[in-house]
Design a protein around this motif. Structure first.
Motif, PDB file in Angstrom:
ATOM      1  N   LEU A 111       9.671   2.039   0.805  1.00 50.31           N
ATOM      2  CA  LEU A 111       8.478   2.127  -0.032  1.00 50.31           C
ATOM      3  C   LEU A 111       8.156   3.582  -0.326  1.00 50.31           C
ATOM      4  O   LEU A 111       8.008   3.965  -1.475  1.00 50.31           O
ATOM      5  N   LEU A 112       8.030   4.392   0.709  1.00 52.90           N
ATOM      6  CA  LEU A 112       7.626   5.787   0.526  1.00 52.90           C
ATOM      7  C   LEU A 112       8.694   6.590  -0.195  1.00 52.90           C
ATOM      8  O   LEU A 112       8.368   7.528  -0.927  1.00 52.90           O
ATOM      9  N   HIS A 113       9.954   6.222  -0.018  1.00 48.36           N
ATOM     10  CA  HIS A 113      11.046   6.908  -0.704  1.00 48.36           C
ATOM     11  C   HIS A 113      11.093   6.536  -2.186  1.00 48.36           C
ATOM     12  O   HIS A 113      11.198   7.398  -3.048  1.00 48.36           O
ATOM     13  N   ASN A 114      11.005   5.239  -2.475  1.00 47.13           N
ATOM     14  CA  ASN A 114      11.146   4.753  -3.848  1.00 47.13           C
ATOM     15  C   ASN A 114       9.882   4.877  -4.695  1.00 47.13           C
ATOM     16  O   ASN A 114       9.960   4.889  -5.916  1.00 47.13           O
ATOM     17  N   PHE A 115       8.724   4.932  -4.050  1.00 43.42           N
ATOM     18  CA  PHE A 115       7.449   4.982  -4.763  1.00 43.42           C
ATOM     19  C   PHE A 115       6.601   6.122  -4.199  1.00 43.42           C
ATOM     20  O   PHE A 115       5.714   5.889  -3.368  1.00 43.42           O
ATOM     21  N   PRO A 116       6.879   7.367  -4.623  1.00 47.74           N
ATOM     22  CA  PRO A 116       6.216   8.544  -4.047  1.00 47.74           C
ATOM     23  C   PRO A 116       4.692   8.529  -4.126  1.00 47.74           C
ATOM     24  O   PRO A 116       4.033   9.139  -3.285  1.00 47.74           O
ATOM     25  N   VAL A 117       4.111   7.837  -5.081  1.00 42.50           N
ATOM     26  CA  VAL A 117       2.655   7.813  -5.217  1.00 42.50           C
ATOM     27  C   VAL A 117       1.989   7.287  -3.947  1.00 42.50           C
ATOM     28  O   VAL A 117       0.888   7.709  -3.599  1.00 42.50           O
ATOM     29  N   TYR A 118       2.671   6.405  -3.224  1.00 39.58           N
ATOM     30  CA  TYR A 118       2.073   5.804  -2.037  1.00 39.58           C
ATOM     31  C   TYR A 118       2.137   6.713  -0.807  1.00 39.58           C
ATOM     32  O   TYR A 118       1.547   6.407   0.218  1.00 39.58           O
ATOM     33  N   ARG A 119       2.819   7.861  -0.939  1.00 43.14           N
ATOM     34  CA  ARG A 119       2.867   8.817   0.174  1.00 43.14           C
ATOM     35  C   ARG A 119       1.495   9.427   0.451  1.00 43.14           C
ATOM     36  O   ARG A 119       1.212   9.816   1.576  1.00 43.14           O
ATOM     37  N   THR A 120       0.676   9.513  -0.572  1.00 46.14           N
ATOM     38  CA  THR A 120      -0.645  10.139  -0.410  1.00 46.14           C
ATOM     39  C   THR A 120      -1.794   9.148  -0.542  1.00 46.14           C
ATOM     40  O   THR A 120      -2.937   9.518  -0.314  1.00 46.14           O
ATOM     41  N   THR A 121      -1.487   7.922  -0.883  1.00 47.16           N
ATOM     42  CA  THR A 121      -2.563   6.952  -1.107  1.00 47.16           C
ATOM     43  C   THR A 121      -2.548   5.777  -0.141  1.00 47.16           C
ATOM     44  O   THR A 121      -3.419   4.919  -0.218  1.00 47.16           O
ATOM     45  N   SER A 122      -1.555   5.732   0.758  1.00 41.24           N
ATOM     46  CA  SER A 122      -1.420   4.576   1.638  1.00 41.24           C
ATOM     47  C   SER A 122      -1.209   4.996   3.085  1.00 41.24           C
ATOM     48  O   SER A 122      -0.661   6.055   3.365  1.00 41.24           O
ATOM     49  N   ASP A 160       9.412   8.149  14.271  1.00 42.15           N
ATOM     50  CA  ASP A 160       9.488   9.611  14.284  1.00 42.15           C
ATOM     51  C   ASP A 160      10.186  10.148  13.037  1.00 42.15           C
ATOM     52  O   ASP A 160       9.753  11.151  12.453  1.00 42.15           O
ATOM     53  N   GLU A 161      11.257   9.470  12.612  1.00 42.46           N
ATOM     54  CA  GLU A 161      11.975   9.882  11.391  1.00 42.46           C
ATOM     55  C   GLU A 161      11.068   9.765  10.174  1.00 42.46           C
ATOM     56  O   GLU A 161      11.033  10.667   9.326  1.00 42.46           O
ATOM     57  N   ILE A 162      10.376   8.655  10.050  1.00 41.16           N
ATOM     58  CA  ILE A 162       9.472   8.451   8.904  1.00 41.16           C
ATOM     59  C   ILE A 162       8.350   9.477   8.926  1.00 41.16           C
ATOM     60  O   ILE A 162       8.011  10.060   7.897  1.00 41.16           O
ATOM     61  N   ASP A 163       7.803   9.727  10.108  1.00 40.85           N
ATOM     62  CA  ASP A 163       6.716  10.693  10.220  1.00 40.85           C
ATOM     63  C   ASP A 163       7.184  12.107   9.871  1.00 40.85           C
ATOM     64  O   ASP A 163       6.427  12.895   9.307  1.00 40.85           O
ATOM     65  N   ALA A 164       8.436  12.440  10.181  1.00 39.43           N
ATOM     66  CA  ALA A 164       8.980  13.757   9.830  1.00 39.43           C
ATOM     67  C   ALA A 164       9.117  13.902   8.311  1.00 39.43           C
ATOM     68  O   ALA A 164       8.841  14.959   7.748  1.00 39.43           O
ATOM     69  N   LEU A 165       9.526  12.819   7.652  1.00 36.77           N
ATOM     70  CA  LEU A 165       9.695  12.857   6.196  1.00 36.77           C
ATOM     71  C   LEU A 165       8.374  12.731   5.443  1.00 36.77           C
ATOM     72  O   LEU A 165       8.168  13.376   4.412  1.00 36.77           O
ATOM     73  N   TYR A 166       7.485  11.877   5.957  1.00 36.45           N
ATOM     74  CA  TYR A 166       6.223  11.567   5.285  1.00 36.45           C
ATOM     75  C   TYR A 166       5.088  11.628   6.303  1.00 36.45           C
ATOM     76  O   TYR A 166       4.594  10.585   6.754  1.00 36.45           O
ATOM     77  N   PRO A 167       4.683  12.840   6.674  1.00 38.62           N
ATOM     78  CA  PRO A 167       3.676  12.981   7.743  1.00 38.62           C
ATOM     79  C   PRO A 167       2.380  12.225   7.440  1.00 38.62           C
ATOM     80  O   PRO A 167       1.858  12.283   6.325  1.00 38.62           O
ATOM     81  N   GLY A 168       1.907  11.506   8.439  1.00 42.17           N
ATOM     82  CA  GLY A 168       0.628  10.811   8.328  1.00 42.17           C
ATOM     83  C   GLY A 168       0.640   9.504   7.569  1.00 42.17           C
ATOM     84  O   GLY A 168      -0.407   8.902   7.366  1.00 42.17           O
ATOM     85  N   CYS A 169       1.808   9.033   7.160  1.00 45.67           N
ATOM     86  CA  CYS A 169       1.878   7.795   6.367  1.00 45.67           C
ATOM     87  C   CYS A 169       2.052   6.544   7.214  1.00 45.67           C
ATOM     88  O   CYS A 169       1.887   5.438   6.714  1.00 45.67           O
ATOM     89  N   LEU A 170       2.427   6.698   8.477  1.00 53.19           N
ATOM     90  CA  LEU A 170       2.714   5.540   9.318  1.00 53.19           C
ATOM     91  C   LEU A 170       2.020   5.688  10.663  1.00 53.19           C
ATOM     92  O   LEU A 170       2.098   6.736  11.299  1.00 53.19           O
TER      93      LEU A 170
END
Length: 168
Positions: free
Chosen positions: A1-12, A42-52
């Motif tokens: 989700l966060l990879h394919n739809f960047p808008v959700y990195r800051t809104t979800s 940990d991998e997801i948090d490193a790529l997209y901090p605060g999203c999970l």
């Protein structure tokens, strides 16, 4: 989700509740799996901090309902599970106060995915399909979400354990 739809990195915020399983002696089962889940977090948090946010504990009913009442989507991605009551709890929890009327996104392997009206089904083995299904739920018009929530609530209220027992 966060990879394919960047808008959700800051809104979800994705919240994963992982209930640990224990044997009869209280020992944690499937330690390798637990370590893998934490590593992926940990991998997801490193790529997209605060999203999970990973909640690795059994949640009591009240905090679980509080979480349900503010969420936009419940995702049940079970690949092998009997009857889970969580989707039913999710539907009924949003009946209280000004709760959101969230969407249900259920694995095609979850037994309840075939009976709850308006629940979107997906294969948990297809990552891209899962992402697209989440986005579809998040973009679902409010009037459509309300309609399906009314249908789901009516279904849950009319198909109680007592009703099922009477029909057997």
């Amino acid at each position: 989700l966060l990879h394919n739809f960047p808008v959700y990195r800051t809104t979800s915020l994705l919240v994963q509740v992982a209930i640990p399983l224990h044997d009869s002696l209280g020992n944690v089962l499937h330690r390798d799996y637990v370590e893998q889940v934490h590593s992926l977090r940990d991998e997801i948090d490193a790529l997209y901090p605060g999203c999970l946010q990973l909640i690795h504990e059994k949640m009591a009913f009240t905090p679980r309902c509080a979480l349900f009442s503010v969420s936009d989507v419940l995702i049940n991605s079970a690949v092998r599970h009997g009857l889970s009551l969580v989707p039913f709890e999710y539907v009924l929890a949003s009946e209280v106060g000004e709760s959101k009327k969230g969407s249900l996104l259920l694995s095609e392997f979850a037994a309840c995915s075939r009976v709850i009206p308006g629940a979107m089904r997906f294969s948990p083995w297809k990552d891209e399909d899962v992402s697209k299904a989440i986005v579809k739920c998040l973009r679902q018009p409010h009037h459509e979400r309300r309609y399906w929530h009314e249908q789901q609530t009516a279904w849950c209220k009319n198909n109680t354990v007592l009703r099922w027992a009477e029909n057997i």
